[in-house]
Design an enzyme around this catalytic site. Structure first.
Site, short mmCIF file in Angstrom:
data_model
loop_
_atom_site.label_atom_id
_atom_site.label_comp_id
_atom_site.label_asym_id
_atom_site.label_seq_id
_atom_site.Cartn_x
_atom_site.Cartn_y
_atom_site.Cartn_z
N THR A 18 60.45 -20.62 4.53
CA THR A 18 60.90 -21.48 5.63
C THR A 18 62.40 -21.74 5.54
OG1 THR A 18 58.76 -22.60 5.42
CG2 THR A 18 60.39 -23.66 6.82
N SER A 113 66.13 -27.81 -2.26
CA SER A 113 65.94 -28.96 -1.37
C SER A 113 64.98 -30.02 -1.92
CB SER A 113 65.49 -28.43 -0.02
OG SER A 113 65.43 -29.46 0.90
N ASP A 277 67.04 -36.34 0.56
CA ASP A 277 66.35 -35.43 -0.36
C ASP A 277 67.34 -34.68 -1.26
OD1 ASP A 277 67.41 -33.70 1.57
OD2 ASP A 277 65.76 -32.27 1.38
N ASP A 279 69.01 -31.89 -1.20
CA ASP A 279 70.25 -31.35 -0.64
C ASP A 279 70.79 -32.20 0.50
OD1 ASP A 279 68.07 -30.61 0.90
OD2 ASP A 279 68.97 -28.75 1.59
N ARG A 282 67.56 -34.24 4.56
CA ARG A 282 66.46 -35.05 5.09
C ARG A 282 66.81 -36.53 5.03
NH1 ARG A 282 60.62 -32.73 3.30
NH2 ARG A 282 61.10 -30.52 3.52
N THR A 344 58.23 -24.34 12.69
CA THR A 344 58.77 -25.15 11.60
C THR A 344 59.97 -24.47 10.95
OG1 THR A 344 56.64 -26.17 11.16
CG2 THR A 344 58.18 -26.07 9.32
N GLU A 363 62.20 -32.80 12.94
CA GLU A 363 60.93 -32.34 12.39
C GLU A 363 60.19 -33.53 11.79
OE1 GLU A 363 60.88 -28.08 10.79
OE2 GLU A 363 62.58 -28.99 9.79
N LYS A 376 69.79 -29.90 9.54
CA LYS A 376 69.42 -31.29 9.63
C LYS A 376 70.36 -32.07 8.72
CE LYS A 376 65.39 -30.60 6.57
NZ LYS A 376 65.07 -29.16 6.50
C1 VG1 Z 1 59.13 -27.80 4.80
C2 VG1 Z 1 59.00 -28.66 6.04
C3 VG1 Z 1 59.90 -28.14 7.15
C4 VG1 Z 1 61.33 -28.06 6.63
C5 VG1 Z 1 61.39 -27.23 5.37
C6 VG1 Z 1 62.77 -27.21 4.75
O1 VG1 Z 1 58.70 -26.48 5.09
O2 VG1 Z 1 57.67 -28.73 6.47
O3 VG1 Z 1 59.79 -28.98 8.27
O4 VG1 Z 1 62.16 -27.49 7.61
O5 VG1 Z 1 60.49 -27.76 4.39
O6 VG1 Z 1 63.18 -28.49 4.45
P1 VG1 Z 1 57.24 -25.94 4.69
O7 VG1 Z 1 57.22 -24.51 5.07
O8 VG1 Z 1 57.06 -26.21 3.23
O9 VG1 Z 1 56.27 -26.76 5.49
V1 VG1 Z 1 64.19 -28.73 3.10
O10 VG1 Z 1 64.85 -30.21 3.29
O11 VG1 Z 1 63.06 -28.53 1.82
O12 VG1 Z 1 65.16 -27.38 3.10
CO CO Z 2 66.41 -30.53 2.17
#
Ligand code: VG1
Ligand code: CO
Length: 543
Positions: A18, A113, A277, A279, A282, A344, A363, A376
């Site tokens: 993702t 992240s 979070d 990085d 969030r 997503t 999100e 974000k």
């Molecule tokens: C998760 C969240 C998604 C977000 C992604 C990266 O992905 O659900 O909404 O964009 O993390 O966020 P997944 O595939 O695990 O559902 V970050 O702040 O970890 O880069």
């Molecule tokens: Co993040």
């Protein structure tokens, strides 16, 4: 000093998820694992002559080692210049801001992240393109394909640079500039928000508790909130980035940020709480004794955006990821602006933002952002909320209750089932997919199903198609259950079940979410047989 060409053997597991490639530190620390991925990326990108690259990470364990390696590989690739955050530190939104401000051709973000850090935790790497946003799937898939056939890496044999000292260095003919991680980002924030109004808010005794969770958000929050906006020292807690996040799990939600929640529900609770979070892209916003759902947060920001200088002209449109609640859609409809539904992950918002079709995005996973960058942005969201509180004179809770009064409440929860063996998760999803055709028009667990499909997205700007983005089951009353597998985890599979029910009746707006969503939990079980397949009686986390 020379550029060396070293033989290597491909790894078969370097497919970005993702948000970039995330693996255990122990995986990244294998010989050439990081180098192979970076080389695959550099092989896919065009020649770098005359180009600038931005480089930084969230400061977690392995960040510094990775920065030095990537600098030596960037020199071999032929970049003219790399801008690297001091100490190797740059938050994800800061990378995006610096790419845009410096007209760099792209940037590399070192972060896993919201995943845990430390020697036994996770590490990650992600490439952002020249608009400042995550590379689209076309690029990440090409990198994966290249990684599987890679035979050699190219790297300078020069020693690393002094990452902690601001200034210019020369590395095998490439200029490296160590930049202040905060200043470009801070400058951008000043152009968006009414800093005087926020200053007055703090001067009037407004109390904020910002929990940076020992991650990269600390220096940014301290500089802006305490340094510039006059919030008292101590407003930012856990504000020094630590390699292992001090044992905290910097995935802000009421479970992981339990200390913040405890403060916000104490007798002398501050007016507002916030957390970011690993990085710092969030945000979690909490009112006094009042938890705000991220989907509602996006809707509140959209509804009141014109109160904030940077958005005074109004919004072109909003976008939300498919599993995010429909609260933003309702606000958009009232405002007469479009609302886009994307898969997503932030990479799907980039084209919409670039084309000027949307101004705000969000999100359900505590991510909110706008066209100011292409990521974000955690602290941005907190400043937005502070600006709204200052401009409206209303509390966080009052602003959310106003949203509910105007549009009804989208009662929402996400249930995560973590570390499921991959074969079980795959068979669960396959079972759901097989059942889809028969679902529309049927009734399951007392729920009348109107629509059931595997979400597919056609990008309205470039026409690219992304399939299999989550199973959604929509009831005749608009309630929804969504199932998808996480693309950021590093241990087995994580099943995410997203539950949403709209409650128009104001006398029931205080209902506890888990209670209100029980019929949908029963439906999810009847459809997916989560207990039967995984043996898990309860989700690992409910947010
Ligand atoms: C998760 C969240 C998604 C977000 C992604 C990266 O992905 O659900 O909404 O964009 O993390 O966020 P997944 O595939 O695990 O559902 V970050 O702040 O970890 O880069
Ligand atoms: Co993040």
């Amino acid at each position: 000093m020379t550029i060396q060409t070293l033989p290597t053997t491909p790894f078969t597991d370097q497919r970005p998820g993702t948000s970039g490639l995330r693996k255990k530190v122990t995986v990244f620390a294998q010989a050439h694992y990081l180098e192979n991925f970076v080389q695959a990326l550099f092989d896919v990108l065009p020649a770098a002559t005359g180009l600038t690259l931005v480089l930084g990470g969230d400061g977690r364990y392995y960040n510094r080692v990775a920065v030095q390696t990537i600098l030596r590989m960037a020199a071999a690739k032929g970049y003219a210049r790399v801008l690297v955050g001091q100490g190797g530190i740059l938050s994800t939104p800061a990378v995006s801001a610096v790419i845009r401000a410096s007209q760099a051709s792209g940037g590399i973000v070192l972060s896993a992240s919201h995943n845990p850090g430390g020697p036994d935790g996770d590490f990650g790497i992600k490439y952002n393109i020249g608009n400042g946003g995550p590379a689209p799937e076309k690029i990440t898939e090409a990198v994966f394909a290249r990684s599987k056939e890679l035979q050699q890496i190219r790297i300078s044999d020069s020693a690393g640079i002094a990452l902690d000292v601001l200034g210019d260095y020369l590395l095998d003919g490439m200029q490296v500039t160590v930049i202040d991680p905060v200043s470009t980002y801070a400058e951008l924030m000043r152009t968006l928000f009414d800093f005087d109004a926020i200053r007055k808010l703090f001067a009037g005794g407004f109390r904020l508790r910002y929990d940076a969770m020992n991650a990269v958000g600390g220096p940014y929050a301290k500089a802006l909130l305490e340094g510039e906006l006059g919030a008292p020292a101590g407003t930012v807690v856990n504000g020094v980035p630590l390699e292992d996040f001090g044992g905290l799990h910097p995935d802000p939600n009421p479970v992981n940020a339990e200390d913040l929640i405890a403060h916000m529900f104490a007798a002398d609770a501050p007016d507002m709480g916030a957390a970011s979070d690993g990085d710092a892209d969030r945000n979690m916003v909490v009112g006094r004794k009042f938890v705000v759902s991220p989907s509602d947060s996006l809707a509140v920001l959209a509804a009141h955006a014109t109160r904030v200088p940077g958005y005074a002209k109004g919004l072109a449109g909003v976008a939300r990821s498919m599993p995010t609640s429909t609260a933003a859609d309702r606000v958009a409809q009232a405002l007469g602006i479009p609302c886009f539904e994307t898969p997503t992950g932030w990479k799907f918002f980039g084209n919409l933002l670039d084309a000027g079709k949307v101004t705000l995005c969000g999100e359900e996973s505590y991510g909110t952002g706008s066209d100011h960058v292409r990521e974000k942005d955690g602290l941005w969201a907190v400043l937005f909320w502070l600006n709204l509180v200052a401009a409206s004179g209303k509390s966080v809770e009052a602003l959310v209750r106003e949203l509910w009064a105007a549009h009804g409440r989208c009662v929402y929860s996400r249930h995560d089932y973590e570390a499921i063996p991959t074969d079980q998760a795959d068979s669960l999803m396959a079972g759901l997919r097989a059942a889809l055709p028969a679902l529309p028009g049927s009734s399951v667990a007392g729920c009348a199903i109107a629509l059931a499909d595997d979400f597919a997205y056609t990008d309205p700007v470039d026409g690219s198609v992304s399939n299999k983005q989550g199973i959604r089951v929509i009831l005749t009353d608009g309630s929804r259950v969504v199932f998808r597998l996480s693309g950021t985890g590093t241990e087995g599979a994580t099943l995410r079940v997203y539950l949403e029910r709209h409650e128009p009746d104001a006398s029931r707006h205080d209902i506890e979410a888990q209670t209100a969503l029980q019929p949908l939990v029963a439906l999810a079980e009847a459809l997916a047989h989560i207990r039967g397949i995984t043996g898990m009686a309860q989700p690992s986390v409910m947010t």
